[in-house]
Design a protein around this motif. Sequence first.
Motif: not given
Length: 206
Positions: A21-27, A70-82
Motif C-alpha cells: 500500500e506504500c508502493g514499496l513491495a518491489d524493494r 517495521i510498519t513504522d519504518y516502511l511508512n517513513a521510507e515511503s514519505g509517510h504515505r500511510l
Amino acid sequence: MKLFAALASPFVRKVRIVAMECGLADRIDLQVLATAPHQPDAALAAANPVKKIPTLVTDDGAVLYDSGVITDYLNAESGHRLVPESGAARWTAKRQEALADGLLDAAVLCRYETFVRPEEKQWDGWIDAQMGKIDGALEQMNAEVPDLGDPAAAETGLGAIGFGCALGYLDFRFPDRDWRGGRGALADWYAAYARRPAMQATVPSG
Ligand code: BEZ
C-alpha cells in the motif's frame, strides 16, 4: 530489504500489505521460512536474538523487529504515505494497529495451545481468557468501523490494514468461531476490505 517471513503469519501479512500500500513491495526480498515456534530458522536466529517473524533487514543492514517497528519504518521510507508523521491521526492509527495486534497475540497463543501443545496439557481456563481478549477487541473494532473510511478507496490506513489481517487470521485458523455474529458493521466492512488487491495477494497459507 530482506523480510524473514512465514506465509501463515498475520504479522508478516500486515507488513507485506503495508509495503504494497506504500508502493514499496518491489524493494522487499521475501525470505519464506518453514518455521515452527520451537525450531527457529538458523538465519533468522543469527539476525534476531528473539527469533521473531517478521524481521526486516534494511538496505543499510539494520535489523528491525517487531511488526509495529517495521510498519513504522516502511511508512517513513515511503514519505509517510500511510500514517501521518505526527498529530492525532498518527496515534489513532498506531493504537488501532495495537488493537489488532492484541487480538492476534491472543489468537496465536490459542492456536499454539490447541495445535502445538499435547491435548492432555491444554488449559481450558487459559484458552477462555485469550478468547475473552479476542471478543473484547472485536467489539472495539466493530465500534470503530465508521472511522476506517471506504474499504474500496484507493488509499487505506494502517488501522484498516491491521483490522483486515486480524479478521483474516480468525477466518484462517478459527473458521468455526462466528466473529461476525452481532457485529454486522465489522462483517460488512471486512467483506469489502478483503477484496483489496493487497489482501488478495497475501491470503495466508501453511
Ligand atoms: C500460524 O501458523 O497460525 C502462525 C504462524 C506464524 C506466526 C503466527 C501464526
